[in-house]
Design an enzyme around this catalytic site. Structure first.
Site, PDB file in Angstrom:
ATOM      1  N   ASP A 210      64.627  44.842  90.949  1.00 34.16           N
ATOM      2  CA  ASP A 210      64.594  46.076  89.938  1.00 34.16           C
ATOM      3  C   ASP A 210      63.713  45.986  88.724  1.00 34.16           C
ATOM      4  OD1 ASP A 210      66.837  46.516  91.661  1.00 34.16           O
ATOM      5  OD2 ASP A 210      68.485  45.818  90.338  1.00 34.16           O
ATOM      6  N   TYR A 360      67.436  48.690 101.778  1.00 38.82           N
ATOM      7  CA  TYR A 360      67.078  47.382 102.286  1.00 38.82           C
ATOM      8  C   TYR A 360      65.703  47.078 102.695  1.00 38.82           C
ATOM      9  CZ  TYR A 360      71.679  45.936 100.871  1.00 38.82           C
ATOM     10  OH  TYR A 360      73.003  45.979  99.829  1.00 38.82           O
TER      11      TYR A 360
HETATM   12  O1  F6P Z   1      68.153  42.081  93.726  1.00 35.74           O
HETATM   13  C1  F6P Z   1      68.667  43.206  93.092  1.00 35.74           C
HETATM   14  C2  F6P Z   1      69.247  44.280  94.090  1.00 35.74           C
HETATM   15  O2  F6P Z   1      68.299  44.178  94.944  1.00 35.74           O
HETATM   16  C3  F6P Z   1      69.624  45.368  93.417  1.00 35.74           C
HETATM   17  O3  F6P Z   1      68.816  46.355  93.417  1.00 35.74           O
HETATM   18  C4  F6P Z   1      70.790  45.741  94.353  1.00 35.74           C
HETATM   19  O4  F6P Z   1      71.541  46.503  93.499  1.00 35.74           O
HETATM   20  C5  F6P Z   1      71.268  44.504  94.922  1.00 35.74           C
HETATM   21  O5  F6P Z   1      70.382  43.743  94.764  1.00 35.74           O
HETATM   22  C6  F6P Z   1      71.947  44.370  96.143  1.00 35.74           C
HETATM   23  O6  F6P Z   1      71.857  43.158  96.722  1.00 35.74           O
HETATM   24  P1  F6P Z   1      72.812  42.599  98.024  1.00 35.74           P
HETATM   25  O7  F6P Z   1      73.362  43.806  98.602  1.00 35.74           O
HETATM   26  O8  F6P Z   1      72.105  41.772  98.570  1.00 35.74           O
HETATM   27  O9  F6P Z   1      73.904  42.072  97.103  1.00 35.74           O
END
Ligand code: F6P
Length: 438
Positions: A210, A360
């Site tokens: 982010d 992702y």
């Molecule tokens: O690490 C930040 C991030 O990629 C954000 O953009 C997103 O909201 C979050 O992680 C989602 O991560 P996870 O689904 O792995 O918890």
């Protein structure tokens, strides 16, 4: 001259060992020189700050220049290092792991490097993940792959137990690769170490797709993120333009900061609307999003919308209190919400909606060349700082120069897009969307 330097990096003590690096101490011999402790860089480069400091007879706030020191705190060849990767994936994590292992091994002759599996969980022996011994042979190819070689997890663990593990395993330096929560966690580990009068250096290498770590120029992997998003936007545009009143909605990551969405839209300037968490926009009404979208369709017969995942949370009813293991509020799905709202709104007006969510896929990609360069340099600087006995700091670039900054300073708040900045203005110039959608 007064003015306490808030960017001063804490140190474990006087570095007494001669660095094994064969570097120079003078300029002009075509050999890189050791960095001296008084090699500092002014943080705020504005003329206003300069004049203010002159007026008050103050030394400006300065950051420590990153790089190898002539004397090191840890006895080279007798020290142990550990590496942990926490939080969500981000391009370049493996490059950083590789760089840290190589620098420890080849520059400082440190033979024992422990890989901590699955984030801070790996520092809790009862969970049973064990350790991974990291050697140049083990890590030499990992930069070619996305993800993290060590595995990751979200959330903190008992600080005292984590420090017990570090002490029991004679770890001298801990490198934590992670975002805001991880950095706060490693700082807490550093504080517990100090309370116990142990000599363990803790270093953070900011990692967040982010790009929301404050003060620093950019976190590694961010550039790859919008690089990977860019052709997706190109193709989303093809889909939109390929149908009469075609609408493509692309959801990109960005929990509370819209940097990926904004940068991707600038990189692939086919985007007509960028919706980010920093914006307060309305759907309904004369100047609401649905009205400006209709106006765009009337004129151009297609539209590409990029929405950051944290945008428009105010449009959902009720307060969302569900949190992830890192303590972040889990957002409602704005992408699907927008898709449904647009479909409902244009019921008597033929539109074709394509919804694309590559979140992702972008996050797990390997680093591009530019990020790979950045990751290697971050890793080397992290190792030099730790070897010098510095602790509770992050390594990054600020004003385009590699520096060390205290973890407490970069975790005070999250970085967000300033809606009055030239950067956001550029996004608006590129998309042509109104300044305000209300
Ligand atoms: O690490 C930040 C991030 O990629 C954000 O953009 C997103 O909201 C979050 O992680 C989602 O991560 P996870 O689904 O792995 O918890």
């Amino acid at each position: 001259m007064s003015n306490k330097n808030k960017f001063k990096i804490e140190s474990l003590g006087e570095p007494k060992f001669k660095s094994p690096l064969q570097l120079s101490t003078v300029r002009g011999d075509n050999i890189f020189s050791f960095i001296k402790e008084d090699d500092k860089l002014v943080y705020d480069l504005s003329l206003e700050n300069y004049n203010q400091c002159l007026k008050n007879s103050e030394v400006p706030q300065c950051l420590e220049k990153a790089g190898p020191r002539q004397n090191v705190f840890f006895e080279p060849s007798k020290s142990t290092a550990a590496i942990v990767t926490c939080g969500g994936l981000c391009p370049g994590i493996n490059n950083v792991i590789r760089g840290v292992v190589m620098a420890l091994h080849y520059f400082y002759d440190i033979k024992r490097v422990i890989g901590i599996p699955y984030g801070y969980e790996g520092l809790i022996p009862d969970i049973g993940h064990g350790f991974v011994e990291l050697s140049p042979e083990k890590v030499k190819d990992i930069h070619q792959f996305g993800g993290t070689f060590l595995g990751s997890s979200r959330g903190g663990q008992d600080v005292s137990k984590m420090v017990d593990t570090l002490v029991a395993n004679k770890v001298d330096m801990l490198f934590a690769i992670g975002g805001d929560g991880t950095l706060k966690g490693v700082n807490a580990i550093g504080e517990e170490i100090q309370k116990r009068n142990e000599n363990i250096s803790v270093v953070g290498i900011p990692k967040t797709i982010d790009n929301d770590i404050d003060l620093i120029d950019e976190s590694f992997g961010f550039e790859t993120a919008f690089d990977v998003a860019s052709p997706i936007l190109r193709d989303a545009h093809n889909e939109a333009a390929g149908a009469f009143n075609g609408i493509s909605i692309v959801k990109l990551m960005g929990r509370d900061s819209g940097f990926i969405a904004a940068s991707a839209a600038l990189a692939m300037p086919v985007v007509n609307f960028v919706l980010i968490p920093e914006m307060d926009f309305k759907l309904e009404g004369e100047n609401g999003f649905l009205a400006v979208l209709k106006e765009r369709l009337d004129r151009k017969k297609h539209a590409v919308i990029v929405v950051a995942e944290g945008a428009g949370q105010h449009l959902f009813e009720g307060e969302n209190t569900v949190k992830d293991a890192s303590g972040n509020v889990k957002h409602e799905d704005i992408g699907l919400f927008l898709k449904d709202k647009i479909a409902e709104h244009f019921v008597d007006f033929p539109v074709t909606i394509k919804y694309i969510d590559p979140s992702y896929i972008i996050r797990s990609a390997p680093a591009n060349s530019s990020d790979s360069v950045y990751c290697s340099r971050l890793a080397y600087h992290a190792v030099h700082g730790a070897m010098a006995g510095k602790t509770k700091f992050v390594v990054s670039t600020v004003n385009n120069r590699f520096v060390y900054a205290p973890i407490v300073e970069v975790t005070k708040k999250r970085k967000k897009i300033d809606l009055e900045s030239e950067f956001w203005f550029s996004v608006l110039q590129s998309t042509g969307q109104p300044f305000s959608i209300k």
